[in-house]
Design a protein around this motif. Structure first.
Motif, mmCIF file in Angstrom:
data_model
loop_
_atom_site.group_PDB
_atom_site.id
_atom_site.type_symbol
_atom_site.label_atom_id
_atom_site.label_comp_id
_atom_site.label_asym_id
_atom_site.label_seq_id
_atom_site.Cartn_x
_atom_site.Cartn_y
_atom_site.Cartn_z
ATOM 1 N N UNK A 15 0.835 -1.201 0.000
ATOM 2 C CA UNK A 15 0.000 0.000 0.000
ATOM 3 C C UNK A 15 0.871 1.253 0.000
ATOM 4 N N UNK A 16 0.453 2.223 -0.790
ATOM 5 C CA UNK A 16 1.204 3.467 -0.911
ATOM 6 C C UNK A 16 0.506 4.525 -0.073
ATOM 7 N N UNK A 17 1.282 5.206 0.744
ATOM 8 C CA UNK A 17 0.697 6.286 1.545
ATOM 9 C C UNK A 17 0.409 7.464 0.629
ATOM 10 N N UNK A 18 -0.685 8.107 0.869
ATOM 11 C CA UNK A 18 -1.011 9.302 0.101
ATOM 12 C C UNK A 18 -0.101 10.436 0.531
ATOM 13 N N UNK A 19 0.312 11.189 -0.452
ATOM 14 C CA UNK A 19 1.126 12.354 -0.126
ATOM 15 C C UNK A 19 0.206 13.475 0.319
ATOM 16 N N UNK A 20 0.649 14.239 1.246
ATOM 17 C CA UNK A 20 -0.097 15.410 1.711
ATOM 18 C C UNK A 20 0.707 16.635 1.334
ATOM 19 N N UNK A 21 0.006 17.620 0.751
ATOM 20 C CA UNK A 21 0.679 18.828 0.283
ATOM 21 C C UNK A 21 0.217 20.019 1.117
ATOM 22 N N UNK A 22 1.144 20.883 1.418
ATOM 23 C CA UNK A 22 0.817 22.059 2.219
ATOM 24 C C UNK A 22 -0.011 23.051 1.401
ATOM 25 N N UNK A 23 -0.690 23.948 2.107
ATOM 26 C CA UNK A 23 -1.486 24.979 1.442
ATOM 27 C C UNK A 23 -0.594 25.865 0.584
ATOM 28 N N UNK A 24 0.609 26.137 1.062
ATOM 29 C CA UNK A 24 1.544 26.977 0.321
ATOM 30 C C UNK A 24 1.946 26.312 -1.002
ATOM 31 N N UNK A 25 2.217 24.999 -0.929
ATOM 32 C CA UNK A 25 2.589 24.263 -2.139
ATOM 33 C C UNK A 25 1.437 24.270 -3.138
ATOM 34 N N UNK A 26 0.220 24.007 -2.651
ATOM 35 C CA UNK A 26 -0.949 24.010 -3.536
ATOM 36 C C UNK A 26 -1.137 25.379 -4.180
ATOM 37 N N UNK A 27 -0.967 26.429 -3.376
ATOM 38 C CA UNK A 27 -1.122 27.788 -3.906
ATOM 39 C C UNK A 27 -0.077 28.068 -4.981
ATOM 40 N N UNK A 28 1.150 27.613 -4.762
ATOM 41 C CA UNK A 28 2.225 27.806 -5.746
ATOM 42 C C UNK A 28 1.891 27.090 -7.054
ATOM 43 N N UNK A 29 1.425 25.847 -6.949
ATOM 44 C CA UNK A 29 1.087 25.063 -8.130
ATOM 45 C C UNK A 29 -0.078 25.722 -8.879
ATOM 46 N N UNK A 30 -1.109 26.156 -8.136
ATOM 47 C CA UNK A 30 -2.265 26.780 -8.788
ATOM 48 C C UNK A 30 -1.881 28.097 -9.454
ATOM 49 N N UNK A 31 -1.029 28.889 -8.804
ATOM 50 C CA UNK A 31 -0.557 30.142 -9.423
ATOM 51 C C UNK A 31 0.165 29.844 -10.734
ATOM 52 N N UNK A 32 1.014 28.827 -10.723
ATOM 53 C CA UNK A 32 1.753 28.453 -11.928
ATOM 54 C C UNK A 32 0.810 27.971 -13.025
ATOM 55 N N UNK A 33 -0.221 27.213 -12.636
ATOM 56 C CA UNK A 33 -1.163 26.664 -13.621
ATOM 57 C C UNK A 33 -2.053 27.734 -14.228
ATOM 58 N N UNK A 34 -2.230 28.845 -13.542
ATOM 59 C CA UNK A 34 -3.128 29.890 -14.027
ATOM 60 C C UNK A 34 -2.403 30.971 -14.833
ATOM 61 N N UNK A 35 -1.123 30.799 -15.079
ATOM 62 C CA UNK A 35 -0.365 31.764 -15.868
ATOM 63 C C UNK A 35 -0.797 31.692 -17.334
ATOM 64 N N UNK A 36 -0.710 32.825 -18.049
ATOM 65 C CA UNK A 36 -1.062 32.824 -19.473
ATOM 66 C C UNK A 36 -0.145 31.889 -20.260
ATOM 67 N N UNK A 37 -0.721 31.218 -21.216
ATOM 68 C CA UNK A 37 -0.004 30.347 -22.157
ATOM 69 C C UNK A 37 0.692 29.173 -21.468
ATOM 70 N N UNK A 38 0.163 28.714 -20.343
ATOM 71 C CA UNK A 38 0.726 27.567 -19.622
ATOM 72 C C UNK A 38 -0.382 26.547 -19.451
ATOM 73 N N UNK A 39 -0.091 25.306 -19.798
ATOM 74 C CA UNK A 39 -1.114 24.271 -19.634
ATOM 75 C C UNK A 39 -1.039 23.686 -18.230
ATOM 76 N N UNK A 40 -2.192 23.317 -17.728
ATOM 77 C CA UNK A 40 -2.264 22.699 -16.406
ATOM 78 C C UNK A 40 -1.485 21.391 -16.402
ATOM 79 N N UNK A 41 -1.565 20.661 -17.498
ATOM 80 C CA UNK A 41 -0.852 19.388 -17.591
ATOM 81 C C UNK A 41 0.660 19.594 -17.495
ATOM 82 N N UNK A 42 1.170 20.642 -18.131
ATOM 83 C CA UNK A 42 2.614 20.910 -18.072
ATOM 84 C C UNK A 42 3.048 21.260 -16.651
ATOM 85 N N UNK A 43 2.240 22.044 -15.965
ATOM 86 C CA UNK A 43 2.562 22.399 -14.575
ATOM 87 C C UNK A 43 2.537 21.146 -13.708
ATOM 88 N N UNK A 44 1.530 20.307 -13.910
ATOM 89 C CA UNK A 44 1.434 19.070 -13.125
ATOM 90 C C UNK A 44 2.661 18.186 -13.357
#
Length: 131
Positions: A15-44
């Motif tokens: 069994x694999x433990x689920x990773x837990x991500x901090x609010x700061x990390x999530x916010x950083x990822x979402x900011x990056x994904x919402x940039x112009x001309x950037x795909x969500x898949x590429x950020x992921x």
């Protein structure tokens, strides 16, 4: 043979433990994904996350903000029809009473002719094709 199967069962998927991500990390990822001309898949991929997970974070954030869609601005203006006045040469002039549109995609070229009486249909088709 039976010993090999028994050994393989012991090494079966752990069994694999689920990773837990901090609010700061999530916010950083979402900011990056919402940039112009950037795909969500590429950020992921960059952050080694599943694209659906990033989309889920963005959706939850949208709901948390009261349904306001996060702005994903682009520098590209919306397509507008710009009429051009061209002097038609006799060899390239379209058939009178018809609209002629040449469309190229890759190595394929098609020419579409519309009756002038259906100009609005031609405009709607062209607008849909340009999207």
């Amino acid at each position: 043979m039976m010993e090999e199967l028994a050994a393989n069962r012991e090494v079966a998927v752990q069994p694999v433990r689920r990773r837990r991500h901090s609010k700061e990390f999530k916010a950083e990822v979402m900011r990056a994904a919402m940039q112009p001309h950037v795909s969500i898949a590429a950020v992921a991929l960059h952050y080694r996350l599943n694209a659906n997970l990033v989309r889920t974070w963005i959706t939850r954030q949208t709901k948390h903000q009261g349904g306001k869609q996060p702005s994903r601005s682009t520098d590209v203006s919306s397509a507008e029809f710009v009429p051009l006045q061209l002097a038609a040469s006799p060899s390239t002039a379209p058939v009178s009473g018809a609209i002629e549109v040449e469309v190229r995609r890759g190595a394929t070229t098609i020419t579409v002719r519309w009756p002038l009486s259906a100009a609005s249909d031609c405009g709607a088709w062209l607008q849909g094709w340009l999207r």
